[in-house]
Design a protein around this motif. Structure first.
Motif, PDB file in Angstrom:
ATOM      1  N   ILE A   1       0.155   1.743  -5.784  1.00 23.77           N
ATOM      2  CA  ILE A   1      -1.260   2.097  -5.942  1.00 23.77           C
ATOM      3  C   ILE A   1      -1.448   2.983  -7.174  1.00 23.77           C
ATOM      4  CG2 ILE A   1      -3.255   3.230  -4.853  1.00 23.77           C
ATOM      5  CD1 ILE A   1      -2.451   0.638  -3.476  1.00 23.77           C
TER       6      ILE A   1
ATOM      7  N   LEU B   1       0.835  -1.208   0.000  1.00 27.65           N
ATOM      8  CA  LEU B   1       0.000   0.000   0.000  1.00 27.65           C
ATOM      9  C   LEU B   1       0.868   1.257   0.000  1.00 27.65           C
ATOM     10  CD1 LEU B   1      -2.998  -0.821   2.393  1.00 27.65           C
ATOM     11  CD2 LEU B   1      -3.050  -0.469  -0.074  1.00 27.65           C
ATOM     12  N   ASN B   2       1.797   1.334  -0.960  1.00 26.90           N
ATOM     13  CA  ASN B   2       2.611   2.549  -1.059  1.00 26.90           C
ATOM     14  C   ASN B   2       2.201   3.324  -2.304  1.00 26.90           C
ATOM     15  OD1 ASN B   2       4.562   1.899  -3.423  1.00 26.90           O
ATOM     16  ND2 ASN B   2       4.654   0.081  -2.129  1.00 26.90           N
ATOM     17  N   TYR B   3       2.559   4.595  -2.362  1.00 29.56           N
ATOM     18  CA  TYR B   3       2.099   5.483  -3.437  1.00 29.56           C
ATOM     19  C   TYR B   3       2.339   4.893  -4.830  1.00 29.56           C
ATOM     20  CZ  TYR B   3       1.752   9.394  -6.657  1.00 29.56           C
ATOM     21  OH  TYR B   3       1.416  10.175  -7.721  1.00 29.56           O
TER      22      TYR B   3
END
Lengths: 186, 195
Positions: A83, A78-80
């Motif tokens: 995603i 769930l990192n920039y």
């Protein structure tokens, strides 16, 4: 259906500007490595491990480089950047759906390929697979792809962006001119 | 917040990629074979617009210079570019458009992604030998921009003011986008009606 180059150019320019305004320049190809690392770590949980000082490292030298930057992202999906790529796919999927898709035949074999190489799907799929292999090997060797090096790099006047772009077109143009002799009207 | 921004920025980028036609390998192949350069004009204009807005925004203080992220220059950037260009011409896909095209329903793009995942894995495994070959040695100062961008922390290849130069180069991209002919080989290839 496809925006003309003026509308499209301004829209794409705004998109890459908004990215650097709000967060950072766009990039895609690293996430192929992150996805590979996630899968490989499921199969072999010793691949990516936490370090004593709260960071991450890996038994793979590439994942462990730059203080385990890639190992860390693979451990935290769930990192920039990850995603961002999933959202890019969703955005493209929504756009394609809203314009009614590409048609069943073109989804199987694109028109230019069919005009030049015929109607055998296995030939097209083999070329796409082989092309994908070279593209991602090359992108990782270069440290970026058309997004990170070409669009983001040239936008920022990065020397690396110019070197990459010259290399990419120096190969792509002659290869395509040899391959695609017949034109199609789209 | 980070995830929300990723969804907005990524979603917008993907939507635009599909709308400008780069999720169609036929359009990319025609560009590479210099049959139709409309999408090349799109990309050049986009880089110009992005550059002008970013550097202009920096000069008036609206854009954080710290958001810049300049990649290192080394021999492998050129060699990797050659490889990527070859695969790009063969398949009609690059990493971003391959994923986006698959999302839009193109079945061959799934094969591109499978090949890409294997290619990325191959790089992970061969990285130590690539490094040992010296392909990753910095050239031209490594992480550098053409001019020196104030406050960016990156060195400039020249001492020219990097923000002003960024706007000038941005304008050059826009001019080239307008000047580039859409059909440089017009009349040469025999048009074949698409199905």
């Amino acid at each position: 259906m496809t925006w003309n180059w003026k509308t499209g150019g301004v829209a794409l320019g705004l998109a890459i500007f908004i990215a650097v305004l709000l967060v950072k320049p766009i990039g895609v190809s690293t996430q192929f490595v992150i996805f590979d690392a996630m899968v490989a770590d499921k199969i072999n949980p010793d691949l990516i491990t936490p370090t004593d000082d709260g960071g991450w490292t890996s038994t793979n030298a590439y994942l462990a480089k730059s203080d385990g930057k890639y190992a860390k992202n693979a451990a935290n999906p769930l990192n920039y950047s990850f995603i961002f790529v999933l959202a890019m796919m969703a955005g493209a999927g929504i756009s394609a759906w809203l314009r009614g898709g590409n048609g069943k035949e073109d989804n199987r074999i694109p028109a230019l390929w069919r005009a030049n190489f015929g109607d055998a799907a296995w030939k097209r799929n083999l070329a796409a697979f082989g092309g994908g292999f070279i593209v991602l090997y090359g992108a990782r060797l270069a440290g970026g792809c058309t997004s990170g090096h070409m669009m983001s790099g040239l936008m920022q006047t990065a020397l690396s962006g110019y070197i990459f772009t010259v290399g990419a077109f120096a190969a792509a143009i002659p290869v395509a001119m040899m391959m695609y002799k017949k034109d199609v009207e789209l | 917040m980070t995830i929300f921004l990723a969804l907005v920025v990524g979603g917008l980028f993907g939507f635009v990629l599909d709308r400008i036609g780069v999720t169609n390998p036929s359009i990319m192949g025609r560009m590479h074979a210099l049959m139709n350069l409309a999408v090349m004009k799109t990309i050049l204009l986009a880089i110009g617009v992005g550059s002008i807005l970013m550097f202009g925004g920096q000069m008036v203080g609206l854009v954080d210079v710290g958001h810049m992220s300049v990649k290192t220059a080394y021999i492998g950037v050129f060699v990797g570019g050659l490889l990527l260009g070859t695969g790009w011409a063969v398949s009609g896909y690059c990493p971003g458009t391959g994923l986006s095209s698959a999302a839009g329903g193109r079945r061959d793009a799934l094969y591109f992604i499978a090949g890409g995942l294997l290619g990325a894995a191959a790089y992970m495994v061969t990285y130590p030998s690539v490094k040992a070959m010296g392909l990753l040695e910095k050239i031209g100062g490594g992480k550098v921009t053409i001019g020196t961008v104030p406050g960016s922390g990156y060195d400039g290849l020249t001492g020219l003011p990097g923000d002003v130069l960024g706007i000038v180069l941005g304008l050059v991209f826009v001019v080239v986008a307008f000047a580039l002919p859409e059909r440089p080989r017009k009349g040469e290839p025999v048009p074949v009606a698409a199905e």
